[in-house]
Motif scaffolding. Structure first.
Motif, short mmCIF file in Angstrom:
data_model
loop_
_atom_site.label_atom_id
_atom_site.label_comp_id
_atom_site.label_asym_id
_atom_site.label_seq_id
_atom_site.Cartn_x
_atom_site.Cartn_y
_atom_site.Cartn_z
N ALA A 156 0.83 -1.21 0.00
CA ALA A 156 0.00 0.00 0.00
C ALA A 156 0.86 1.26 0.00
CB ALA A 156 -0.94 0.00 1.20
N VAL A 157 1.91 1.25 0.81
CA VAL A 157 2.81 2.41 0.86
C VAL A 157 3.53 2.58 -0.47
CG1 VAL A 157 4.91 3.31 1.94
CG2 VAL A 157 3.10 2.34 3.35
N LEU A 158 4.00 1.48 -1.05
CA LEU A 158 4.70 1.56 -2.33
C LEU A 158 3.77 2.02 -3.45
CD1 LEU A 158 6.87 -1.67 -2.05
CD2 LEU A 158 7.68 0.68 -1.93
N GLU A 159 2.53 1.54 -3.45
CA GLU A 159 1.57 1.99 -4.47
C GLU A 159 1.27 3.48 -4.32
OE1 GLU A 159 -1.60 -0.83 -3.90
OE2 GLU A 159 -0.82 -2.15 -5.47
N SER A 160 1.21 3.95 -3.08
CA SER A 160 1.01 5.38 -2.84
C SER A 160 2.19 6.18 -3.38
CB SER A 160 0.84 5.62 -1.34
OG SER A 160 0.78 6.98 -1.06
N GLU A 161 3.39 5.68 -3.18
CA GLU A 161 4.58 6.37 -3.68
C GLU A 161 4.63 6.34 -5.21
OE1 GLU A 161 8.12 8.57 -3.59
OE2 GLU A 161 6.43 8.34 -2.24
N ILE A 162 4.19 5.25 -5.80
CA ILE A 162 4.12 5.17 -7.26
C ILE A 162 3.14 6.22 -7.79
CG2 ILE A 162 3.30 3.75 -9.19
CD1 ILE A 162 4.47 1.32 -7.60
N ALA A 163 1.99 6.35 -7.16
CA ALA A 163 1.00 7.34 -7.58
C ALA A 163 1.56 8.75 -7.45
CB ALA A 163 -0.28 7.19 -6.77
N ARG A 164 2.25 9.02 -6.36
CA ARG A 164 2.86 10.34 -6.15
C ARG A 164 3.91 10.62 -7.21
NH1 ARG A 164 6.91 13.18 -2.92
NH2 ARG A 164 8.12 11.27 -2.68
N THR A 165 4.70 9.62 -7.54
CA THR A 165 5.74 9.78 -8.56
C THR A 165 5.13 10.01 -9.93
OG1 THR A 165 7.20 8.36 -7.25
CG2 THR A 165 7.79 8.70 -9.56
N ARG A 166 4.06 9.28 -10.25
CA ARG A 166 3.39 9.47 -11.54
C ARG A 166 2.81 10.87 -11.66
NH1 ARG A 166 0.92 3.45 -11.97
NH2 ARG A 166 2.69 2.59 -13.12
N LYS A 167 2.26 11.40 -10.56
CA LYS A 167 1.73 12.78 -10.58
C LYS A 167 2.85 13.77 -10.84
CE LYS A 167 -2.31 12.15 -7.68
NZ LYS A 167 -2.95 12.47 -6.40
N LYS A 168 4.00 13.55 -10.25
CA LYS A 168 5.15 14.43 -10.47
C LYS A 168 5.61 14.38 -11.92
CE LYS A 168 8.58 17.12 -9.52
NZ LYS A 168 8.37 18.54 -9.37
N ILE A 169 5.65 13.19 -12.48
CA ILE A 169 6.03 13.04 -13.89
C ILE A 169 5.03 13.77 -14.78
CG2 ILE A 169 6.20 11.39 -15.80
CD1 ILE A 169 7.33 9.37 -13.72
N GLU A 170 3.74 13.58 -14.52
CA GLU A 170 2.71 14.25 -15.31
C GLU A 170 2.85 15.77 -15.22
OE1 GLU A 170 -2.16 14.57 -15.57
OE2 GLU A 170 -1.25 13.05 -14.30
N TYR A 171 3.09 16.28 -14.01
CA TYR A 171 3.27 17.71 -13.83
C TYR A 171 4.48 18.19 -14.63
CZ TYR A 171 4.61 22.13 -11.77
OH TYR A 171 4.99 23.44 -11.61
N ALA A 172 5.59 17.45 -14.53
CA ALA A 172 6.81 17.86 -15.23
C ALA A 172 6.62 17.86 -16.74
CB ALA A 172 7.96 16.93 -14.84
N VAL A 173 5.95 16.84 -17.26
CA VAL A 173 5.70 16.76 -18.71
C VAL A 173 4.81 17.92 -19.15
CG1 VAL A 173 4.56 15.40 -20.50
CG2 VAL A 173 6.11 14.29 -18.88
N ASN A 174 3.74 18.17 -18.40
CA ASN A 174 2.83 19.26 -18.75
C ASN A 174 3.51 20.61 -18.63
OD1 ASN A 174 0.75 17.50 -19.31
ND2 ASN A 174 -0.14 17.65 -17.28
N HIS A 175 4.31 20.78 -17.60
CA HIS A 175 5.03 22.03 -17.41
C HIS A 175 6.00 22.27 -18.57
CE1 HIS A 175 6.65 25.35 -15.06
NE2 HIS A 175 7.86 24.90 -15.33
N ARG A 176 6.69 21.21 -18.96
CA ARG A 176 7.64 21.31 -20.08
C ARG A 176 6.90 21.64 -21.38
NH1 ARG A 176 12.98 19.77 -21.68
NH2 ARG A 176 13.09 20.60 -23.77
N ALA A 177 5.76 20.99 -21.61
CA ALA A 177 4.99 21.25 -22.82
C ALA A 177 4.51 22.71 -22.84
CB ALA A 177 3.81 20.30 -22.92
N SER A 178 4.09 23.21 -21.68
CA SER A 178 3.64 24.60 -21.59
C SER A 178 4.80 25.56 -21.89
CB SER A 178 3.08 24.90 -20.21
OG SER A 178 1.93 24.14 -19.97
N ALA A 179 5.94 25.28 -21.34
CA ALA A 179 7.11 26.13 -21.58
C ALA A 179 7.52 26.06 -23.05
CB ALA A 179 8.26 25.70 -20.69
N ASP A 180 7.52 24.87 -23.61
CA ASP A 180 7.88 24.73 -25.03
C ASP A 180 6.90 25.52 -25.91
OD1 ASP A 180 10.04 23.15 -24.42
OD2 ASP A 180 9.05 21.25 -24.94
N ALA A 181 5.61 25.46 -25.58
CA ALA A 181 4.61 26.18 -26.37
C ALA A 181 4.80 27.69 -26.23
CB ALA A 181 3.21 25.78 -25.93
#
Length: 65
Positions: A36-61
């Motif tokens: 359960a703890v590891l799955e929570s950390e995976i979800a948190r990491t995926r959210k960070k990746i999504e934020y970083a990708v979206n942030h990068r796409a916004s900056a590139d645009a």
């Protein structure tokens, strides 16, 4: 993909140590709690990746020529 390929190579790194940890001493309930703890950390990491990708796409645009 092997865990050795994606985990950092530094000795003492928490992820490396976690992957090496002997699971035999843990009860089934403790293993479920660990998952359960590891799955929570995976979800948190995926959210960070999504934020970083979206942030990068916004900056590139914004700075696109």
């Amino acid at each position: 993909m092997d865990a050795d390929e994606i985990l950092p190579r530094r000795s003492g790194d928490p992820l490396t140590e976690l992957a090496k940890q002997d699971l035999d001493p843990f009860s089934v309930d403790e293993l479920h709690a660990r998952i359960a703890v590891l799955e929570s950390e995976i979800a948190r990491t995926r959210k960070k990746i999504e934020y970083a990708v979206n942030h990068r796409a916004s900056a590139d645009a914004l700075f696109k020529r």
